[in-house]
Design a protein around this motif. Structure first.
Motif, short mmCIF file in Angstrom:
data_model
loop_
_atom_site.label_atom_id
_atom_site.label_comp_id
_atom_site.label_asym_id
_atom_site.label_seq_id
_atom_site.Cartn_x
_atom_site.Cartn_y
_atom_site.Cartn_z
N TRP A 49 0.82 -1.21 0.00
CA TRP A 49 0.00 0.00 0.00
C TRP A 49 0.85 1.26 0.00
N SER A 50 0.38 2.27 -0.69
CA SER A 50 1.01 3.59 -0.66
C SER A 50 -0.07 4.63 -0.91
N ARG A 51 0.27 5.88 -0.68
CA ARG A 51 -0.71 6.94 -0.91
C ARG A 51 -1.09 6.98 -2.39
N CYS A 52 -2.38 7.16 -2.67
CA CYS A 52 -2.87 7.19 -4.05
C CYS A 52 -2.36 8.44 -4.76
N PRO A 58 -8.13 11.48 -2.01
CA PRO A 58 -8.07 11.81 -0.58
C PRO A 58 -6.73 11.38 0.02
N LYS A 59 -6.23 12.18 0.96
CA LYS A 59 -4.93 11.90 1.55
C LYS A 59 -4.90 10.61 2.34
N ASP A 60 -6.06 10.21 2.89
CA ASP A 60 -6.08 9.01 3.71
C ASP A 60 -6.47 7.76 2.92
N ALA A 85 -7.85 -0.11 -3.70
CA ALA A 85 -7.70 1.05 -2.81
C ALA A 85 -8.39 0.74 -1.49
N ARG A 86 -7.95 1.41 -0.43
CA ARG A 86 -8.57 1.17 0.88
C ARG A 86 -8.50 2.40 1.76
#
Length: 523
Positions: A49-52, A58-60, A85-86
């Motif tokens: 996982w990493s930031r989209c 969205p940042k989270d 995505a999660r």
């Protein structure tokens, strides 16, 4: 159908296009706890996982990918990546709950980014996860180029139906163009393979059981998963329940009739406003819509994309904006811009997100860049999946014999949406026969109890489909009767929302046959 959760029209792209695609094999479907031979390596992965990426993400929200076999029966023949995505659980996580927003052809990652706030209660116990199924969005997207438009030209109300052979020739050419533009994923698209992907994804997330919330078409995906992997079913909710048995031709009539009802409701609302572009008389407004469709089919309007905006495009845009009252003001403004200024951009936002067509024969390696997702991916994926899921494939003689009767039936269901829905049926012509697994084998599932939500006023998935599917799935199915309006219940009914969350979070099921009243009844 796509569930209508977000108010952003570029994401709320409901299924209004035709159905086309290639069949997939229905044999050799795994039901055991262990993966089939050759698939072990796909079950030995974890999502990184990493930031989209992207300014609108969205940042989270975290993004990643999961690799699945192109062909589950021959896993050595190649792979493809699924975009996932999660939102992380806010406290101690018991695992994941997977969401599918419908379609078929709806992008899970983009929808979760825009509608995530509606699922934040579920993060009390779960990571909330969604994904782009194979052939959709960033997961090796399929495309038909201009084939859908060509097929509509051959079958719409202005077509010369006195020459069925010419129609069939156009449909064969459309099928060939879909193959040309879609690449190697097309022969392996469909719900049976998507459900097998879902099990790989479940394992990659580290979950022993699949906890799942599927909307509209997502209910079909969940039911197929339950039939294939009954031992892996956790807490499953199907909202806006799809049919498992009704032929595609009948589904098209139901959809056209439902959209016509939704249009009439919209026009009743619109004509109460002096700014309504169709005037202040609802009956005259219906006639005006039919005239606009006919006029645009005869003389399409140029668009910024270089393509012509036809009457069938107009019908498609209307259809996509009708599944939630929240979109009606935006739809009214978009129609006004077309009729008053000749500006199609507002309606095009309902049809697509402004993506581009891919070059023919493009190979898919890794995740597709969002900017390269084909403009027609939603209708192309919808066509491919629906045909792959439907075993009925009438031949040329039958189509030739029935074409006039079919068109009359569809136009009777809806003079606005009927021609588009007729194309949905006809565009399976020339494709291999779809799987019979769903119609013949998805029944009497041996799983924990699951919750099925049916909405009485649902214009896309009629309530009777919920009852029929529940009877077919057997004693595991528990029905919640939502006595409201709109497509699906979770995003529009406070009562449904609470009962679904209570089941997913705490295992609390409402009694079979219990109901939720309309939110409007308490206002």
């Amino acid at each position: 159908m796509l569930a209508k959760l977000s108010t952003r029209p570029s994401i709320r792209r409901c299924a209004v296009a035709g159905a086309c695609g290639l069949a997939l094999l229905g044999a050799g479907l795994p039901t055991a706890a262990d993966p089939s031979p050759g698939l072990e390596r796909f079950y030995d992965q974890k999502v990184k996982w990493s930031r989209c990426a992207g300014p609108d993400m969205p940042k989270d929200l975290q993004c990643g990918k999961v690799t699945v076999p192109l062909d589950h029966d021959r896993p050595e023949r190649g792979t493809l990546d699924l975009a996932v995505a999660r939102y992380r659980a806010t406290g101690a996580s018991r695992g994941s709950v997977l969401l599918n927003f419908g379609g078929p052809g709806g992008q899970g990652v983009g929808q979760l980014a825009l509608a995530g706030k509606e699922f934040m209660d579920l993060t009390d116990g779960y990571d909330v996860v969604s994904f782009d199924p194979r052939g959709v969005g960033r997961s090796s997207p399929v495309s038909c180029g201009n084939a859908s438009d060509d097929a509509l030209d051959a079958t719409d109300g202005n077509a010369d139906m006195t020459d069925p052979q010419a129609v069939l020739t156009k449909l064969r050419e459309a099928a060939a163009e879909c193959v040309e533009h879609s690449g190697p994923v097309l022969p392996h698209i469909g719900t049976v393979n998507a459900a097998r992907d879902l099990d790989v994804l479940r394992d990659a997330l580290g979950d022993g059981k699949l906890n799942y919330l599927g909307f509209s078409y997502g209910s079909r995906l969940g039911a197929v998963y339950a039939a294939q992997f009954p031992e892996k079913v956790g807490r499953m909710v199907l909202d806006g329940v799809d049919t498992l048995t009704e032929p595609l031709a009948e589904q098209g009539v139901v959809s056209a009739r439902g959209q016509q009802t939704a249009l009439e409701n919209f026009l009743t609302w619109c004509t109460e406003d002096i700014a309504c572009p169709f005037g202040q008389n609802a009956r005259e407004a219906e006639e005006h819509v039919v005239e606009v469709v006919k006029s645009l089919d005869e003389d399409p309007v140029p668009t910024d994309f270089g393509e012509a905006f036809s009457g069938q495009d107009f019908a498609g845009a209307l259809g996509q904006g009708l599944y939630s009252r929240e979109l009606w003001p935006s739809l009214q403004r978009a129609v006004a811009r077309l009729l008053e200024e000749g500006d199609t951009s507002g309606l095009e936002a309902f049809l697509h997100g402004g993506f581009t067509l891919p070059p023919p024969g493009r190979a898919h390696r890794g995740l597709t860049d969002p900017a390269d997702v084909p403009l027609d991916n939603l209708p192309a994926a919808l066509m491919a999946v629906n045909c792959a899921d439907d075993p009925d494939r009438p031949g040329a003689a039958r189509i030739t014999r029935d074409l006039g009767r079919l068109r009359a039936r569809y136009e009777q269901a809806s003079p606005v949406f009927g021609p588009y829905r007729l194309t949905q049926v006809l565009m399976c012509y020339g494709r291999p026969k779809g799987t019979d697994f769903i119609r013949d084998e998805v029944k009497d599932v041996d799983t924990p109890r699951m919750l099925l939500v049916g909405t009485r006023g649902d214009p896309a998935t009629p309530y009777r489909w919920t009852v029929e599917t529940a009877e077919r799935l057997g004693s595991s199915a528990v029905v919640l009767d939502n006595r409201g309006e709109g497509h699906t219940g979770y995003g529009s009914s406070t009562c449904v929302h609470r009962k679904v969350d209570a089941f997913l979070l705490y295992g609390t099921l409402p009694p079979d046959g219990s109901s939720c009243g309309s939110d409007h009844d308490t206002e």
